[in-house]
Design a protein around this motif. Structure first.
Motif, PDB file in Angstrom:
ATOM      1  N   LYS A  44      -9.335  -7.245 -11.720  1.00 24.87           N
ATOM      2  CA  LYS A  44      -9.427  -8.114 -13.275  1.00 24.87           C
ATOM      3  C   LYS A  44     -11.019  -7.723 -13.314  1.00 24.87           C
ATOM      4  CE  LYS A  44      -9.219 -12.788 -14.950  1.00 24.87           C
ATOM      5  NZ  LYS A  44      -8.886 -14.072 -14.847  1.00 24.87           N
ATOM      6  N   MET A  45     -11.976  -7.594 -12.381  1.00 32.54           N
ATOM      7  CA  MET A  45     -13.308  -7.518 -12.863  1.00 32.54           C
ATOM      8  C   MET A  45     -13.759  -5.832 -12.930  1.00 32.54           C
ATOM      9  SD  MET A  45     -14.952 -10.354  -9.982  1.00 32.54           S
ATOM     10  CE  MET A  45     -16.551  -9.784 -10.438  1.00 32.54           C
ATOM     11  N   GLY A  46     -12.682  -5.213 -12.752  1.00 28.65           N
ATOM     12  CA  GLY A  46     -13.008  -3.608 -13.107  1.00 28.65           C
ATOM     13  C   GLY A  46     -13.675  -2.936 -11.797  1.00 28.65           C
ATOM     14  N   GLY A  47     -13.553  -3.357 -10.643  1.00 26.94           N
ATOM     15  CA  GLY A  47     -14.043  -3.329  -9.476  1.00 26.94           C
ATOM     16  C   GLY A  47     -13.335  -2.098  -8.682  1.00 26.94           C
ATOM     17  N   ASP A  48     -13.724  -1.615  -7.685  1.00 23.72           N
ATOM     18  CA  ASP A  48     -13.080  -0.588  -6.932  1.00 23.72           C
ATOM     19  C   ASP A  48     -11.894  -1.123  -6.042  1.00 23.72           C
ATOM     20  OD1 ASP A  48     -12.096   1.333  -4.857  1.00 23.72           O
ATOM     21  OD2 ASP A  48     -14.209   2.194  -4.548  1.00 23.72           O
ATOM     22  N   VAL A  49     -10.684  -1.183  -6.658  1.00 23.93           N
ATOM     23  CA  VAL A  49      -9.617  -1.995  -5.951  1.00 23.93           C
ATOM     24  C   VAL A  49      -9.137  -1.570  -4.602  1.00 23.93           C
ATOM     25  CG1 VAL A  49      -7.255  -2.420  -6.185  1.00 23.93           C
ATOM     26  CG2 VAL A  49      -8.619  -2.623  -8.520  1.00 23.93           C
ATOM     27  N   ALA A  50      -9.270   0.042  -4.380  1.00 27.96           N
ATOM     28  CA  ALA A  50      -8.890   0.496  -3.069  1.00 27.96           C
ATOM     29  C   ALA A  50     -10.137   0.101  -2.009  1.00 27.96           C
ATOM     30  CB  ALA A  50      -9.062   2.140  -3.091  1.00 27.96           C
ATOM     31  N   MET A  51     -11.359  -0.035  -2.374  1.00 23.69           N
ATOM     32  CA  MET A  51     -12.386  -0.346  -1.492  1.00 23.69           C
ATOM     33  C   MET A  51     -12.193  -1.975  -1.159  1.00 23.69           C
ATOM     34  SD  MET A  51     -14.754   0.274   0.789  1.00 23.69           S
ATOM     35  CE  MET A  51     -15.226   1.934   0.256  1.00 23.69           C
ATOM     36  N   GLY A  56      -2.525  -0.843 -10.258  1.00 18.26           N
ATOM     37  CA  GLY A  56      -3.559  -0.177  -9.735  1.00 18.26           C
ATOM     38  C   GLY A  56      -3.137   1.084  -8.935  1.00 18.26           C
ATOM     39  N   ASP A  57      -3.847   1.619  -8.175  1.00 17.66           N
ATOM     40  CA  ASP A  57      -3.582   3.121  -7.660  1.00 17.66           C
ATOM     41  C   ASP A  57      -3.074   2.805  -6.212  1.00 17.66           C
ATOM     42  OD1 ASP A  57      -3.619   5.630  -6.096  1.00 17.66           O
ATOM     43  OD2 ASP A  57      -5.873   5.764  -6.309  1.00 17.66           O
ATOM     44  N   VAL A  58      -1.694   2.848  -6.057  1.00 19.65           N
ATOM     45  CA  VAL A  58      -1.114   2.206  -4.872  1.00 19.65           C
ATOM     46  C   VAL A  58      -1.334   3.117  -3.777  1.00 19.65           C
ATOM     47  CG1 VAL A  58       1.154   1.658  -4.398  1.00 19.65           C
ATOM     48  CG2 VAL A  58       0.661   1.072  -6.213  1.00 19.65           C
ATOM     49  N   ALA A  59      -1.218   4.313  -4.063  1.00 19.27           N
ATOM     50  CA  ALA A  59      -1.705   5.216  -2.858  1.00 19.27           C
ATOM     51  C   ALA A  59      -3.106   5.036  -2.450  1.00 19.27           C
ATOM     52  CB  ALA A  59      -1.210   6.842  -3.427  1.00 19.27           C
ATOM     53  N   GLY A  60      -3.949   5.370  -3.234  1.00 19.67           N
ATOM     54  CA  GLY A  60      -5.236   4.705  -2.881  1.00 19.67           C
ATOM     55  C   GLY A  60      -5.376   3.433  -2.139  1.00 19.67           C
ATOM     56  N   VAL A  93      -1.480  -5.203   4.724  1.00 20.37           N
ATOM     57  CA  VAL A  93      -1.417  -3.957   4.062  1.00 20.37           C
ATOM     58  C   VAL A  93      -0.418  -4.173   2.906  1.00 20.37           C
ATOM     59  CG1 VAL A  93      -0.752  -1.485   4.464  1.00 20.37           C
ATOM     60  CG2 VAL A  93      -2.285  -2.602   6.008  1.00 20.37           C
ATOM     61  N   LYS A  94       0.805  -4.838   3.170  1.00 16.43           N
ATOM     62  CA  LYS A  94       1.934  -4.885   2.559  1.00 16.43           C
ATOM     63  C   LYS A  94       1.492  -5.657   1.217  1.00 16.43           C
ATOM     64  CE  LYS A  94       5.985  -4.145   5.078  1.00 16.43           C
ATOM     65  NZ  LYS A  94       7.403  -4.599   5.453  1.00 16.43           N
ATOM     66  N   GLY A  95       0.606  -6.967   1.732  1.00 16.31           N
ATOM     67  CA  GLY A  95       0.117  -7.810   0.525  1.00 16.31           C
ATOM     68  C   GLY A  95      -0.689  -7.142  -0.441  1.00 16.31           C
ATOM     69  N   THR A  96      -1.609  -6.243  -0.019  1.00 18.83           N
ATOM     70  CA  THR A  96      -2.539  -5.393  -0.984  1.00 18.83           C
ATOM     71  C   THR A  96      -1.804  -4.275  -1.901  1.00 18.83           C
ATOM     72  OG1 THR A  96      -2.939  -3.688   0.770  1.00 18.83           O
ATOM     73  CG2 THR A  96      -4.487  -5.374   0.808  1.00 18.83           C
ATOM     74  N   ILE A  97      -0.804  -3.516  -1.071  1.00 22.83           N
ATOM     75  CA  ILE A  97       0.281  -3.060  -1.844  1.00 22.83           C
ATOM     76  C   ILE A  97       0.879  -3.488  -2.776  1.00 22.83           C
ATOM     77  CG2 ILE A  97       2.268  -1.321  -1.836  1.00 22.83           C
ATOM     78  CD1 ILE A  97       1.420  -0.844   1.198  1.00 22.83           C
ATOM     79  N   ALA A  98       1.409  -4.378  -2.780  1.00 22.95           N
ATOM     80  CA  ALA A  98       2.343  -5.544  -3.625  1.00 22.95           C
ATOM     81  C   ALA A  98       1.066  -5.736  -4.962  1.00 22.95           C
ATOM     82  CB  ALA A  98       2.801  -6.776  -2.805  1.00 22.95           C
ATOM     83  N   ALA A  99      -0.090  -6.349  -4.648  1.00 25.07           N
ATOM     84  CA  ALA A  99      -0.945  -6.870  -5.498  1.00 25.07           C
ATOM     85  C   ALA A  99      -1.501  -5.776  -6.234  1.00 25.07           C
ATOM     86  CB  ALA A  99      -2.388  -7.571  -4.869  1.00 25.07           C
ATOM     87  N   ALA A 100      -1.712  -4.402  -5.816  1.00 26.19           N
ATOM     88  CA  ALA A 100      -1.814  -3.399  -6.428  1.00 26.19           C
ATOM     89  C   ALA A 100      -0.965  -2.896  -7.361  1.00 26.19           C
ATOM     90  CB  ALA A 100      -2.017  -2.148  -5.591  1.00 26.19           C
TER      91      ALA A 100
END
Length: 128
Positions: free
Chosen positions: A34-41, A81-85, A69-76
């Motif tokens: 939402k803030m345009g940040g680095d989602v993967a980082m 977002g870049d799911v692979a990243g 890990v699964k939660g970050t993937i679902a959120a991405a």
């Protein structure tokens, strides 16, 4: 540390550590997007801290790692977002956090991620 305290509080209150994990990592990933940040980082950093906090609170580090890990993937996926990243960075964060706990924790996390997260074996093999 804030995450350790949060986990300890959830566990002492009889709460669901896995739901707390999903809520925390999802919120951070969605907030970064939402803030345009680095989602993967953001995924890497939040998973790293959640895993360390879980270990300090006596939670099942492997299961918390898998849930995180699964939660970050679902959120991405939810934010486009870049799911692979995100997947790669979240896995790296989980392994880093577990490695800071113990060699045994790191191996348990690696094993659960390889069996529970699509593509985790390739990410982990590339880290060697």
């Amino acid at each position: 540390d804030v995450v350790h305290g949060a986990f300890a509080g959830v566990m002492e209150a009889g709460g669901d550590a896995m739901q707390a994990t999903t809520d925390v990592v999802g919120g951070v990933v969605k907030g970064a997007a939402k803030m345009g940040g680095d989602v993967a980082m953001a995924a890497h950093d939040v998973v790293h801290e959640v895993v360390k906090g879980a270990g300090g609170a006596g939670a099942d580090v492997a299961q918390v790692s898998l849930t995180a890990v699964k939660g970050t993937i679902a959120a991405a996926k939810e934010v486009g977002g870049d799911v692979a990243g995100v997947t790669k960075m979240a896995i790296e964060g989980a392994l880093k956090g577990a490695g800071e706990i113990s060699e045994e924790a790191m191996h348990a996390v690696r094993d659960v991620l390889v069996t529970g997260v699509e593509g985790a074996k390739d990410v982990i093999d590339a880290m060697k």
